[in-house]
Design an enzyme around this catalytic site. Sequence first.
Site, short mmCIF file in Angstrom:
data_model
loop_
_atom_site.label_atom_id
_atom_site.label_comp_id
_atom_site.label_asym_id
_atom_site.label_seq_id
_atom_site.Cartn_x
_atom_site.Cartn_y
_atom_site.Cartn_z
NE ARG A 15 -6.93 5.28 1.46
CZ ARG A 15 -7.84 4.52 2.07
NH1 ARG A 15 -9.04 5.00 2.26
NH2 ARG A 15 -7.53 3.32 2.48
NE ARG A 57 -8.87 7.58 -5.01
CZ ARG A 57 -10.10 8.06 -4.90
NH1 ARG A 57 -10.53 8.95 -5.76
NH2 ARG A 57 -10.89 7.66 -3.94
CE1 TYR A 104 -13.52 -7.24 0.36
CE2 TYR A 104 -11.59 -8.54 -0.20
CZ TYR A 104 -12.17 -7.49 0.49
OH TYR A 104 -11.40 -6.70 1.31
NE ARG A 138 -4.08 -1.72 -0.06
CZ ARG A 138 -5.28 -1.67 0.50
NH1 ARG A 138 -5.63 -0.66 1.22
NH2 ARG A 138 -6.13 -2.64 0.27
CG ASP A 148 -8.51 -3.21 -5.25
OD1 ASP A 148 -8.00 -2.64 -4.29
OD2 ASP A 148 -9.37 -4.11 -5.14
O1 CP3 Z 1 0.33 0.47 -3.16
C1 CP3 Z 1 -0.13 -0.66 -3.39
O2 CP3 Z 1 -0.05 -1.59 -2.55
C2 CP3 Z 1 -0.69 -0.97 -4.75
C3 CP3 Z 1 -2.06 -0.92 -4.90
C4 CP3 Z 1 -3.03 -1.80 -4.13
C5 CP3 Z 1 -4.32 -1.33 -3.82
N1 CP3 Z 1 -5.03 -2.38 -3.30
C6 CP3 Z 1 -4.78 0.06 -4.06
C7 CP3 Z 1 -5.96 0.54 -3.35
C8 CP3 Z 1 -2.96 -3.14 -3.74
C9 CP3 Z 1 -1.79 -4.10 -3.78
C10 CP3 Z 1 -4.25 -3.49 -3.22
C11 CP3 Z 1 -4.59 -4.85 -2.75
C12 CP3 Z 1 -5.85 -5.05 -2.02
N2 CP3 Z 1 -7.07 -4.49 -2.25
C13 CP3 Z 1 -6.00 -5.99 -0.98
C14 CP3 Z 1 -4.90 -6.90 -0.49
C15 CP3 Z 1 -3.93 -6.19 0.37
C16 CP3 Z 1 -4.35 -5.92 1.78
O3 CP3 Z 1 -4.23 -4.76 2.19
O4 CP3 Z 1 -4.73 -6.88 2.47
C17 CP3 Z 1 -7.33 -5.95 -0.56
C18 CP3 Z 1 -7.93 -6.77 0.56
C19 CP3 Z 1 -8.00 -5.00 -1.37
C20 CP3 Z 1 -9.45 -4.62 -1.31
C21 CP3 Z 1 -9.57 -3.15 -1.06
N3 CP3 Z 1 -9.47 -2.19 -2.03
C22 CP3 Z 1 -9.73 -2.49 0.18
C23 CP3 Z 1 -9.90 -3.17 1.52
C24 CP3 Z 1 -9.69 -1.10 -0.08
C25 CP3 Z 1 -9.66 0.03 0.91
C26 CP3 Z 1 -10.97 0.61 1.26
C27 CP3 Z 1 -10.80 1.94 1.95
O5 CP3 Z 1 -11.06 2.96 1.30
O6 CP3 Z 1 -10.36 1.96 3.11
C28 CP3 Z 1 -9.56 -0.95 -1.47
C29 CP3 Z 1 -9.44 0.31 -2.19
C30 CP3 Z 1 -8.03 0.70 -2.52
N4 CP3 Z 1 -7.15 -0.12 -3.18
C31 CP3 Z 1 -7.39 1.94 -2.23
C32 CP3 Z 1 -6.10 1.86 -2.77
C33 CP3 Z 1 -5.04 2.92 -2.80
C34 CP3 Z 1 -8.02 3.15 -1.56
C35 CP3 Z 1 -8.96 3.74 -2.57
C36 CP3 Z 1 -8.94 5.22 -2.64
O7 CP3 Z 1 -7.96 5.82 -3.12
O8 CP3 Z 1 -9.97 5.80 -2.27
#
Ligand code: CP3
Length: 373
Positions: free
Chosen positions: A55, A64, A177, A51, A100
């Site tokens: 953010r 964003r 999911y 991550r 994602d």
């Molecule tokens: O920097 C990185 O790691 C690369 C990008 C990345 C994202 N998601 C971007 C993202 C990666 C590798 C993921 C993987 C991901 N997504 C996982 C596995 C990793 C983990 O943390 O366990 C999971 C479970 C997801 C599902 C998911 N997508 C969640 C739980 C969320 C967050 C929800 C929130 O807003 O709190 C997302 C959205 C997401 N994916 C964001 C990002 C940067 C935030 C979205 C935003 O910018 O509003």
Amino acid sequence: MTDDTTAAGTPATVTDVATSEAAPGPMSGRQRLLAAAALRPVDRTPVWFMRQAGRCLPEYRALRERYDFLTVARTPELAAQATLMPVDRFGVDGAVFFADIMLPLDGMGVAFRIDPGIGPVIEAPIQTMADVRRLRVGRAEESTPYVLDALRLLRGELGERAALLGFAGAPFTLACYLVEGRGSREFPRAKAMMYGDPDTWHALMDVVTETTIDYLRGQAAAGADVVQLFDSWLGLVGPRTYETAVLPYTRRIFAALAGVVPTIHFSTGTTTLLGQIAGSGCDAVSVDWRLPLDEAWQRIGHDRAIQGNLDPTLVLAPWAAVEAGASDVLRRAAGRPGHIFNLGHGIVPATDPDILTRLVDLVHAHHPGTAPA
Ligand code: CP3
């Protein structure tokens, strides 16, 4: 391992390292990460963060404000831009491409959205065998060409600076999911299917597995140097369930990637599963902070690389505490080849990016094979 006689002069290539047990000379970020994944000696411990492209970065938040999450992820130039932000700022050795775990669901015929603050939401969750039969095996070239284009762009942009990390969600976490419809603490509907309707569960795991294999092979062909399989919710199962309901699918994925690209298995809350995970066929096991690194590595076995394992909330504490925690992780790695420094899970949004820059500098200042002060 403390012999430094080859360190001066010409930069070592990955091949040099393979043939030498002495500490290698200066390596690029990409060489460093690939050498560690292959259990070869490195000049410095490689480091990246899960991550990291998110953010906690003001430049990401600014991006964003102009585009929603899926627009960034589905536009190769924007996804590449978001991927490079943390590489430029932190100097990490790995660049995890911006996407994602939900994206390959497009190719399976599953509609989803990502709601800010909530995460993935599936419009029509999978509940029955009839629902599973309507799913298709996704093909990366057809359904996520933007992912492959972003990776091609990034491989060119990065050069030797950093290894390009591809990734996918693991079948168990994606099935959680798909059945639950959204994130959950316990994923009760998904687990009820796993225990109560195993035929439907296995049919679902099968189609997700085949989709994931094509997706990850596509990423490797497009330039990913390493791929990580995210099984974020794996801590919800015990060892016996893991053996029958999950592990066969993870094994199939790693077998399909063997000799194609190095692989990292990621999970959290899986202290009791580490031995089984190590037998899944991955090259490296990413561990959380619930066991000290040396104990975790013992359970995994020293024939696998290890990634981790600083608590991601420790970096919210004053620097002295971060320094002590990171030094402890490095000390426990004990200069053994095959350690990739990381947090035990993703960066939390409240993290101060300057602390992460300092943390990367600390890891890079440490020579594996010498105990940190
Ligand atoms: O920097 C990185 O790691 C690369 C990008 C990345 C994202 N998601 C971007 C993202 C990666 C590798 C993921 C993987 C991901 N997504 C996982 C596995 C990793 C983990 O943390 O366990 C999971 C479970 C997801 C599902 C998911 N997508 C969640 C739980 C969320 C967050 C929800 C929130 O807003 O709190 C997302 C959205 C997401 N994916 C964001 C990002 C940067 C935030 C979205 C935003 O910018 O509003």
